[in-house]
Design a protein around this motif. Structure first.
Motif, PDB file in Angstrom:
ATOM      1  N   GLY A   6     -21.931 -30.130  45.175  1.00 24.44           N
ATOM      2  CA  GLY A   6     -20.527 -30.243  44.770  1.00 24.44           C
ATOM      3  C   GLY A   6     -19.661 -29.345  45.634  1.00 24.44           C
ATOM      4  N   LEU A   7     -18.390 -29.669  45.667  1.00 27.88           N
ATOM      5  CA  LEU A   7     -17.422 -28.917  46.475  1.00 27.88           C
ATOM      6  C   LEU A   7     -17.172 -27.533  45.866  1.00 27.88           C
ATOM      7  N   PRO A   8     -16.528 -26.637  46.618  1.00 29.10           N
ATOM      8  CA  PRO A   8     -16.172 -25.338  46.044  1.00 29.10           C
ATOM      9  C   PRO A   8     -15.325 -25.529  44.775  1.00 29.10           C
ATOM     10  N   ALA A  10     -16.558 -26.512  41.947  1.00 27.91           N
ATOM     11  CA  ALA A  10     -17.165 -27.526  41.067  1.00 27.91           C
ATOM     12  C   ALA A  10     -17.943 -26.891  39.914  1.00 27.91           C
ATOM     13  N   GLY A  11     -18.281 -25.606  40.057  1.00 24.78           N
ATOM     14  CA  GLY A  11     -18.989 -24.919  38.968  1.00 24.78           C
ATOM     15  C   GLY A  11     -20.465 -24.685  39.255  1.00 24.78           C
ATOM     16  N   LYS A  12     -20.851 -24.719  40.527  1.00 23.94           N
ATOM     17  CA  LYS A  12     -22.263 -24.538  40.893  1.00 23.94           C
ATOM     18  C   LYS A  12     -22.782 -23.157  40.473  1.00 23.94           C
ATOM     19  N   SER A  13     -22.049 -22.114  40.829  1.00 28.17           N
ATOM     20  CA  SER A  13     -22.530 -20.761  40.525  1.00 28.17           C
ATOM     21  C   SER A  13     -22.555 -20.518  39.018  1.00 28.17           C
ATOM     22  N   THR A  14     -21.554 -21.047  38.329  1.00 28.91           N
ATOM     23  CA  THR A  14     -21.496 -20.889  36.868  1.00 28.91           C
ATOM     24  C   THR A  14     -22.704 -21.555  36.224  1.00 28.91           C
ATOM     25  N   LEU A  15     -22.997 -22.776  36.632  1.00 29.81           N
ATOM     26  CA  LEU A  15     -24.155 -23.498  36.080  1.00 29.81           C
ATOM     27  C   LEU A  15     -25.461 -22.811  36.490  1.00 29.81           C
ATOM     28  N   GLU A 104      -7.806 -32.394  41.876  1.00 28.65           N
ATOM     29  CA  GLU A 104      -6.752 -31.590  41.240  1.00 28.65           C
ATOM     30  C   GLU A 104      -7.340 -30.459  40.401  1.00 28.65           C
ATOM     31  N   GLU A 105      -8.421 -30.789  39.687  1.00 25.51           N
ATOM     32  CA  GLU A 105      -9.077 -29.781  38.844  1.00 25.51           C
ATOM     33  C   GLU A 105      -9.758 -28.714  39.717  1.00 25.51           C
ATOM     34  N   LEU A 106     -10.381 -29.146  40.826  1.00 29.61           N
ATOM     35  CA  LEU A 106     -10.979 -28.175  41.757  1.00 29.61           C
ATOM     36  C   LEU A 106      -9.907 -27.209  42.248  1.00 29.61           C
ATOM     37  N   SER A 112      -7.243 -20.125  40.386  1.00 28.44           N
ATOM     38  CA  SER A 112      -7.465 -19.001  39.467  1.00 28.44           C
ATOM     39  C   SER A 112      -8.596 -18.111  39.977  1.00 28.44           C
ATOM     40  N   ARG A 113      -9.622 -18.706  40.615  1.00 33.78           N
ATOM     41  CA  ARG A 113     -10.682 -17.872  41.174  1.00 33.78           C
ATOM     42  C   ARG A 113     -10.152 -17.018  42.337  1.00 33.78           C
ATOM     43  N   ASN A 114      -9.311 -17.631  43.190  1.00 31.34           N
ATOM     44  CA  ASN A 114      -8.701 -16.873  44.303  1.00 31.34           C
ATOM     45  C   ASN A 114      -7.909 -15.680  43.764  1.00 31.34           C
TER      46      ASN A 114
HETATM   47  N1  LIG Z   1     -17.225 -26.555  33.592  1.00 28.73           N
HETATM   48  C1  LIG Z   1     -16.171 -25.792  33.940  1.00 28.73           C
HETATM   49  N2  LIG Z   1     -14.959 -26.025  33.371  1.00 28.73           N
HETATM   50  C2  LIG Z   1     -13.881 -25.269  33.724  1.00 28.73           C
HETATM   51  N3  LIG Z   1     -13.932 -24.250  34.600  1.00 28.73           N
HETATM   52  C3  LIG Z   1     -15.101 -23.977  35.197  1.00 28.73           C
HETATM   53  C4  LIG Z   1     -16.276 -24.741  34.898  1.00 28.73           C
HETATM   54  N4  LIG Z   1     -17.306 -24.257  35.649  1.00 28.73           N
HETATM   55  C5  LIG Z   1     -16.786 -23.249  36.374  1.00 28.73           C
HETATM   56  N5  LIG Z   1     -15.483 -23.067  36.094  1.00 28.73           N
HETATM   57  C6  LIG Z   1     -14.563 -22.070  36.705  1.00 28.73           C
HETATM   58  O1  LIG Z   1     -14.180 -22.600  37.966  1.00 28.73           O
HETATM   59  C7  LIG Z   1     -14.252 -21.608  38.986  1.00 28.73           C
HETATM   60  C8  LIG Z   1     -15.249 -22.074  40.033  1.00 28.73           C
HETATM   61  O2  LIG Z   1     -16.568 -22.054  39.486  1.00 28.73           O
HETATM   62  P1  LIG Z   1     -17.814 -21.630  40.371  1.00 28.73           P
HETATM   63  O3  LIG Z   1     -19.002 -21.636  39.476  1.00 28.73           O
HETATM   64  O4  LIG Z   1     -17.487 -20.363  41.091  1.00 28.73           O
HETATM   65  O5  LIG Z   1     -17.855 -22.858  41.383  1.00 28.73           O
HETATM   66  P2  LIG Z   1     -18.687 -23.043  42.749  1.00 28.73           P
HETATM   67  O6  LIG Z   1     -19.822 -22.064  42.721  1.00 28.73           O
HETATM   68  O7  LIG Z   1     -19.132 -24.477  42.718  1.00 28.73           O
HETATM   69  O8  LIG Z   1     -17.709 -22.803  43.855  1.00 28.73           O
HETATM   70  C9  LIG Z   1     -14.660 -20.309  38.306  1.00 28.73           C
HETATM   71  O9  LIG Z   1     -13.507 -19.546  38.115  1.00 28.73           O
HETATM   72  C10 LIG Z   1     -15.281 -20.769  36.988  1.00 28.73           C
HETATM   73  O10 LIG Z   1     -15.046 -19.828  35.980  1.00 28.73           O
END
Ligand SMILES: Nc1ncnc2c1ncn2[C@@H]1O[C@H](COP(=O)(O)OP(=O)(O)O)[C@@H](O)[C@H]1O
Ligand SMILES: [Mg+2]
Length: 149
Positions: A6-8, A10-15, A104-106, A112-114
């Motif tokens: 997934g693109l930056p 997308a939530g990869k690190s969170t998952l 748009e969601e990305l 907010s992450r920036n």
């Molecule tokens: N399922 C989700 N719904 C909403 N926000 C999310 C979700 N997963 C991650 N985020 C938020 O989106 C941002 C990017 O997530 P991150 O895990 O860093 O993505 P990636 O590693 O793919 O770049 C973080 O600030 C995170 O808190």
């Protein structure tokens, strides 16, 4: 082995953090390794070398029977294919998790992450994201069906 695609934003690190604790598994996150090494996250050559080295390390872990999560993003099918072949050659099951999120969601998440300036992340502009989205090759249903679940 679990491939997170997934693109930056997308939530990869969170998952990956959640799965690593639940399974348990070893996360290999190039962004965090680059940050620990003091290397610019936008240094493409350093990233390429690091990703190659982490892939060797992942195969060592798979040989030992560990579960490995690769957070590379895997924009190209060829790259996913290489990992699939390598892991299968070692007898490991391979999952491909595709985090499909509208642009748009990305963009909102990255804004907010920036702003938060989280460690192990680099600021990503709208222009970068829009450009990268044109390079990204989403897995097709047929491709996804080849992976283990
Ligand atoms: N399922 C989700 N719904 C909403 N926000 C999310 C979700 N997963 C991650 N985020 C938020 O989106 C941002 C990017 O997530 P991150 O895990 O860093 O993505 P990636 O590693 O793919 O770049 C973080 O600030 C995170 O808190
Ligand atoms: Mg990440």
């Amino acid at each position: 082995m679990i491939l997170l695609c997934g693109l930056p934003g997308a939530g990869k690190s969170t998952l990956a953090r959640r799965l690593a604790a639940e399974i348990p598994a070893v996360r290999l996150c190039p962004d965090e390794w680059l940050a620990h090494l003091g290397v610019d996250l936008h240094d493409a050559q350093a990233r390429e070398l690091l990703e190659r080295q982490l892939w060797r390390h992942a195969q060592d872990l798979l040989r030992l029977g560990q579960t490995v999560i690769l957070e590379y993003g895997f924009w190209s099918r060829a790259e996913r294919e290489e990992m699939w072949l390598g892991a299968r050659a070692l007898g490991a099951a391979v999952e491909l998790r595709y985090l499909s999120v509208p642009l748009e969601e990305l963009h909102r998440r990255l804004q907010s992450r920036n702003a938060a300036g989280d460690w192990g992340t680099a600021p990503i502009t709208r222009d970068m994201l829009d450009h990268w989205a044109t390079l990204f090759e989403p897995p097709t249903p047929e491709e996804l069906a080849r992976y283990d679940t």
